[in-house]
Design a protein around this motif. Structure first.
Motif, PDB file in Angstrom:
ATOM      1  N   PRO B  37       0.869  -1.430  -0.065  1.00 58.13           N
ATOM      2  CA  PRO B  37       0.068  -0.036   0.068  1.00 58.13           C
ATOM      3  C   PRO B  37       0.982   1.324  -0.043  1.00 58.13           C
ATOM      4  O   PRO B  37       2.026   1.201   0.060  1.00 58.13           O
ATOM      5  N   SER B  40       4.088   2.402   2.318  1.00 56.94           N
ATOM      6  CA  SER B  40       4.525   1.262   3.052  1.00 56.94           C
ATOM      7  C   SER B  40       6.283   1.173   2.640  1.00 56.94           C
ATOM      8  O   SER B  40       6.826   0.344   3.226  1.00 56.94           O
ATOM      9  N   LYS B  42       7.994   1.522  -0.306  1.00 61.42           N
ATOM     10  CA  LYS B  42       8.568   0.935  -1.593  1.00 61.42           C
ATOM     11  C   LYS B  42       9.414   1.782  -2.141  1.00 61.42           C
ATOM     12  O   LYS B  42      10.626   1.521  -2.732  1.00 61.42           O
TER      13      LYS B  42
HETATM   14  N1  LIG Z   1      12.434  12.387   2.974  1.00 62.37           N
HETATM   15  C1  LIG Z   1      11.357  12.156   3.620  1.00 62.37           C
HETATM   16  N2  LIG Z   1      11.169  12.743   5.040  1.00 62.37           N
HETATM   17  C2  LIG Z   1      10.126  12.453   5.706  1.00 62.37           C
HETATM   18  N3  LIG Z   1       9.444  11.235   5.590  1.00 62.37           N
HETATM   19  C3  LIG Z   1       9.465  10.704   4.597  1.00 62.37           C
HETATM   20  C4  LIG Z   1      10.423  10.838   3.515  1.00 62.37           C
HETATM   21  N4  LIG Z   1      10.403  10.073   2.588  1.00 62.37           N
HETATM   22  C5  LIG Z   1       9.284   9.346   2.655  1.00 62.37           C
HETATM   23  N5  LIG Z   1       9.177   9.308   3.852  1.00 62.37           N
HETATM   24  C6  LIG Z   1       7.672   8.980   4.354  1.00 62.37           C
HETATM   25  O1  LIG Z   1       8.151   7.507   4.378  1.00 62.37           O
HETATM   26  C7  LIG Z   1       6.948   6.606   4.208  1.00 62.37           C
HETATM   27  C8  LIG Z   1       7.192   5.826   3.065  1.00 62.37           C
HETATM   28  O2  LIG Z   1       7.331   6.606   1.871  1.00 62.37           O
HETATM   29  P1  LIG Z   1       7.707   5.956   0.518  1.00 62.37           P
HETATM   30  O3  LIG Z   1       7.778   6.841  -0.444  1.00 62.37           O
HETATM   31  O4  LIG Z   1       8.752   4.968   0.433  1.00 62.37           O
HETATM   32  O5  LIG Z   1       6.032   5.236   0.243  1.00 62.37           O
HETATM   33  P2  LIG Z   1       5.780   4.056  -0.949  1.00 62.37           P
HETATM   34  O6  LIG Z   1       5.483   3.139  -0.614  1.00 62.37           O
HETATM   35  O7  LIG Z   1       6.580   4.601  -2.018  1.00 62.37           O
HETATM   36  O8  LIG Z   1       4.301   4.927  -1.227  1.00 62.37           O
HETATM   37  P3  LIG Z   1       3.505   5.158  -2.733  1.00 62.37           P
HETATM   38  O9  LIG Z   1       3.038   3.863  -3.067  1.00 62.37           O
HETATM   39  O10 LIG Z   1       2.484   6.266  -2.301  1.00 62.37           O
HETATM   40  O11 LIG Z   1       4.598   5.844  -3.688  1.00 62.37           O
HETATM   41  C9  LIG Z   1       5.887   7.520   3.806  1.00 62.37           C
HETATM   42  O12 LIG Z   1       5.052   7.647   5.051  1.00 62.37           O
HETATM   43  C10 LIG Z   1       6.371   8.735   3.613  1.00 62.37           C
HETATM   44  O13 LIG Z   1       5.531   9.845   4.265  1.00 62.37           O
END
Ligand SMILES: Nc1ncnc2c1ncn2[C@@H]1O[C@H](COP(=O)(O)OP(=O)(O)OP(=O)(O)O)[C@@H](O)[C@H]1O
Ligand SMILES: [Mg+2]
Lengths: 486, 224
Positions: B37, B40, B42
C-alpha cells in the motif's frame, strides 16, 4: 560522438529551446556589455577627441620676442619650419599698434592679424557680422563697439601718429589754414557729439564730418547724414556766429552741440599722420580682453603705420600627443632662434588633463556599477533557472552525473551566455559610442578590434562569477527528493 | 548467486520508520516485483537500492559491495555503472529530443553514441520519433524512451518505480514485453507496482506493509 560535442549540444539546446529565461540572462549581459564596451570605446577615443577639441579651443603655444622689440616675420617663419609637417594646425600673427579715433579724442589698441588663421587658433571667437575680408574693413571688440555706440555697417576714421600719439593740447582759435580740427560737446541727454572739420586756405570750413552715433538714431543721429544740414557749414569761418546755421528740425539739441563743438575745436592732428576710414563689418564677442581691441588685416595695419614685417606675438595651435611633446616643440623653437622664445599656453593644456582625469574616474565608476548590476541580474536569473530545472538536475544526477559535471554544465551555459552577450554588447556598444561621439564630438570613431575579445572575456568572467551561487544550489539538489514525484 | 542482499535495513525519518528491519535478497538475473500500500516504504527502498539514499541502519550489498557505507561520490559511480532507473513520472530532459535524452545517459556513463541510442529507440519501437521533444510524445511513448534510456548502458540491475502507473493497457503491455526481453537477456529487474497484472509478470513478488516485508510470493505461472 565525443563528450565535448554532446556537451555543446546540450548547452545550445538548453539555450535555444528554453528561450525565455535565458533570453533575460542574455539581455542583462548584453546590456552590461554594451555599456561597458561603449564607455571603454569613448574613454579610449575621447583623449583623441579631446585634444582635437582643445586644439580647436585655441592656441596652445605662443611665440614672443626675446626682449622689448618686435619679432621679424622672416625669423618667425624660419622658426615655424622646425615644427614637424602636419603638426602645425594654425599660426596667427599679431601686431599691436595704438590708433587714434581723432573725432572722439580716443585711442585704441589695434591688432593687425590674419583672419584666416584666427579662425584656426581662436575658433571660439564669436563674431557678430563677419571677419574683415576686403580693404578698409575692421572688426571691433564688443567693449569698444559699446563705448563708441558703433554698429555694423558704420564707418570710423582711424589715425596713426608715429612716436608719441597723444593729441596736442592746442588752444582753440589757433586756426591754421589746411588744418584738421576736431571737437566734441554734449548733445541730447549728455551723450557726446563729435565733429571733425577740415579748413581750406582761407580758414573756412571745407569739409565736415559729424559723428552722432551716440544720439538717438532717428532724431539727433540724422545730423550726421543730412546733406542740407551739413552743407550749411561749408564756407563758414570759425567761430560760428548766431544765425549762421539752422538747426535740423527734431534735432535742435544735437545741432546746437555740433556748433559748440566746432567753436571749441582744437587742432588735433599733425602733418605726419596717416589716416583711413574703415567700415565696421564685425563685432567680436569673447567675454575676455579680446573685446578691447580693434582688428584689421595685417597688410592694412602695415599700410597705415608704414612699417612691415614686424610682429608682437605669434599664436600657434600645435597638434601633440601630450604636454611633454608640446613642450619639446616649444624648446626646439626657443633654441632655434636668439630673438624668439616659445611658451605653452598653460590654461588650455591643464584643463585638458583635468577633464581627462575626471572622465577617467567617472568611466571607472560607471563601469563598475554597471558590471555589478549585470552580475546581480545574471545571478538572479540563473538562480531562478536552477529552481526551474530542479527536476532536470535531479534526473541528471540520477542518471549518474557527478557534482563536477553539473558544475561544468552550468558554468558552460553561463559562459556561453557571456560569449553571446559579449559579442552582442561589443557591437552594440560600439554603435552606442559612435552615436555619442557623433553627437557630442561631431566625429566618428573606428572600431577597435581589441574591444571584442576584451568585452567577451569580461562578460564570460562576469557570467562565471554570477553562476557561482546558482551552481552551489544546483549541486545541493538531492536526486532522490526530486524523483519522488515533486 | 545473489546480486542484491539487503540485511536488516531500517530507514527512519524522525519518529517514522519508513523501512523497519527489512531483509531481502535478489539473485542475478531475477525479476522481482515489489507491492504494498501507499506509504509502505517501496520508493524508500528503491532509492536505497538505487544509491540515491542511505539506510539509517543495516547493510545493502550490491554485487558484494556494501553501498550503505559508501561516499555519495562513490554511490554516483555505482549508480552510473550498474543501475538503470525508470520512474513513474517519466522524467525526461524537456528541451532535449528523445535520442538526445538517451545520449545524456551515455554521456554520463561513457561516450555518447547516436547510432546506439537510435538502436535502443528502435528496440522500444520509437525509431521514427527519435527527434521529437518530450512535449511532442505521449506518456506511453515517453516511458518507452525512459526504458530505452535505462537499458542503453547495459546495467546489471534495472529499477522501475511504478513504470506503468500512468500508462494505458497497450503501452503497459509494450513495457512488460520489453522487461521480459531484458529478463531473457539476463538483466536483473526490480519493479515496484500497485498493479497485480504487472506483478504477475515477475518471477517473485515481495509485499511491503508498514516498512516491513509482509510476505513473498513465487509466481508459479512465470514463463520465460
Ligand atoms: N524525505 C522524507 N522525510 C520524511 N518522511 C518521508 C520521506 N520520504 C518518505 N517519507 C515517508 O516514509 C514513508 C514511506 O514513503 P515511500 O515514499 O517509500 O512510500 P511508497 O511505498 O513509495 O508509497 P507510494 O505507493 O504512495 O509511492 C511515507 O510515510 C512517507 O511519508
Ligand atoms: Mg512510491
Amino acid at each position: 560522438m565525443s563528450k565535448r560535442k554532446m556537451f555543446l549540444r546540450m548547452i545550445t539546446a538548453s539555450l535555444l529551446r528554453r528561450r525565455s529565461r535565458m533570453l533575460i540572462a542574455l539581455l542583462s549581459i548584453a546590456v552590461g556589455a554594451t555599456i561597458l564596451a561603449g564607455l571603454v570605446t569613448i574613454y579610449y577615443d575621447v583623449p583623441r577627441q579631446m585634444s582635437a577639441q582643445f586644439r580647436n579651443y585655441g592656441a596652445n603655444m605662443i611665440l614672443l620676442p626675446e626682449g622689448d622689440s618686435q619679432m621679424a616675420r622672416s625669423e618667425v617663419d624660419k622658426a615655424l619650419a622646425l615644427i614637424p609637417e602636419g603638426a602645425l594646425v594654425g599660426a596667427t600673427p599679431y601686431r599691436y599698434v595704438r590708433l587714434d579715433m581723432v573725432s572722439r579724442q580716443l585711442s585704441f589698441t589695434s591688432a593687425g592679424t590674419d583672419f584666416e588663421q584666427v579662425q584656426k587658433t581662436s575658433p571660439y571667437f564669436h563674431i557678430n557680422g563677419r571677419y574683415p575680408e576686403g580693404e578698409r574693413e575692421v572688426m571691433l571688440g564688443k567693449e569698444i563697439a559699446d563705448q563708441l555706440g558703433m554698429k555694423l555697417g558704420r564707418t570710423m576714421e582711424l589715425t596713426y601718429q608715429p612716436g608719441d600719439t597723444a593729441a596736442d593740447e592746442d588752444p582753440s582759435g589757433d586756426w591754421v589754414p589746411g588744418a584738421v580740427l576736431s571737437g566734441s560737446a554734449e548733445g541730447w541727454q549728455n551723450a557726446m557729439v563729435y565733429v571733425t572739420a577740415e579748413l581750406d586756405g582761407d580758414a573756412k570750413i571745407a569739409a565736415l564730418t559729424v559723428d552722432a552715433s551716440l544720439q538717438t538714431e532717428e532724431f539727433g543721429g540724422r545730423t550726421a547724414t543730412d546733406e542740407a544740414f551739413l552743407n550749411q557749414f561749408i564756407g563758414k569761418s570759425l567761430p560760428l556766429q548766431e544765425g549762421d546755421v539752422d538747426a535740423l528740425s527734431g534735432a535742435t539739441v544735437t545741432s546746437g552741440a555740433i556748433v559748440r563743438s566746432l567753436n571749441t575745436a582744437r587742432r588735433a592732428t599733425g602733418a605726419t599722420e596717416s589716416r583711413r576710414t574703415f567700415s565696421v563689418v564685425g563685432i567680436l564677442e569673447t567675454g575676455g580682453e579680446e573685446e578691447q581691441y580693434i582688428y584689421m588685416s595685417l597688410p592694412e595695419l602695415e599700410a597705415l603705420t608704414g612699417e612691415s614685417g614686424r610682429l608682437d606675438v605669434m599664436e600657434l595651435s600645435v597638434q601633440a600627443e601630450d604636454t611633454e611633446t608640446l613642450q619639446g616643440y616649444a624648446d626646439t623653437l626657443s633654441q632655434g632662434s636668439d630673438s624668439l622664445r616659445a611658451r605653452l599656453v598653460k590654461r588650455v593644456t591643464r584643463s585638458e588633463t583635468t577633464v581627462l582625469g575626471k572622465l577617467q574616474s567617472l568611466v571607472f565608476l560607471v563601469t563598475a556599477v554597471v558590471l555589478l548590476l549585470t552580475m546581480i541580474s545574471v545571478s538572479t536569473t540563473m538562480m531562478a533557472v536552477v529552481t526551474e530545472r530542479r527536476r532536470e538536475i535531479g534526473l541528471r544526477k540520477a542518471l549518474g552525473a557527478s557534482d563536477s559535471s553539473i558544475r561544468v554544465e552550468f558554468l558552460g551555459e553561463g559562459m556561453f551566455l557571456g560569449l553571446l552577450g559579449g559579442i552582442l554588447g561589443a557591437l552594440l556598444g560600439f554603435a552606442f559610442a559612435q552615436v555619442v561621439s557623433v553627437n557630442v564630438f561631431g566625429s566618428s570613431i573606428t572600431f577597435q578590434w581589441l574591444l571584442l575579445p576584451v568585452t567577451v572575456i569580461v562578460c564570460m568572467a562576469i557570467a562565471a562569477v554570477s553562476c557561482l551561487m546558482p551552481i552551489k544550489k544546483a549541486v545541493e539538489i538531492d536526486p532522490a527528493l526530486v524523483l519522488k514525484g515533486e | 548467486m545473489s546480486l542484491l542482499e539487503i540485511k536488516n535495513v531500517s530507514k527512519i525519518y524522525g519518529e517514522l520508520k519508513a523501512l523497519d528491519n527489512v531483509s531481502i535478497h535478489v539473485d542475478q538475473g531475477e525479476w522481482v516485483a515489489i507491492m504494498g500500500p501507499s506509504g509502505s516504504g517501496k520508493s524508500t527502498m528503491m532509492n536505497i537500492i538505487g544509491c540515491m539514499d542511505k539506510p539509517t541502519m543495516g547493510e545493502v550489498l550490491l554485487d558484494g559491495v556494501d553501498i550503505s557505507k559508501e561516499s555519495s561520490k562513490k554511490l554516483t559511480e555505482i549508480r552510473r555503472d550498474k543501475i538503470g532507473l525508470i520512474f513513474q513520472q517519466f522524467h525526461m530532459v524537456n528541451y532535449l529530443t528523445a535520442v538526445e535524452n538517451i545520449m545524456v545517459s551515455q554521456y554520463y556513463h561513457s561516450l555518447p553514441d547516436e547510432k546506439e541510442a537510435l538502436d535502443a529507440l528502435e528496440r522500444v519501437g520509437l525509431r521514427e520519433r527519435a527527434h521529437h521533444l518530450p512535449s511532442q510524445l505521449s506518456g506511453g511513448e515517453q516511458q518507452r524512451v525512459c526504458v530505452a534510456r535505462a537499458l542503453i548502458n547495459h546495467p546489471e540491475l534495472i529499477l522501475a518505480d511504478e513504470p506503468t502507473g500512468n500508462l494505458d493497457e497497450a503501452n503497459e503491455n509494450i513495457v512488460l514485453d520489453l522487461f521480459a526481453q531484458l529478463h531473457r537477456e539476463g538483466t536483473t529487474l526490480i519493479v515496484v507496482t500497485h498493479d497485480p497484472e504487472v506483478a504477475d509478470a515477475a518471477q517473485r513478488t515481495i509485499v511491503l506493509e508498514h516498512g516491513r516485508v509482509a510476505r513473498e510470493v513465487i509466481n508459479e505461472n512465470f514463463q520465460d
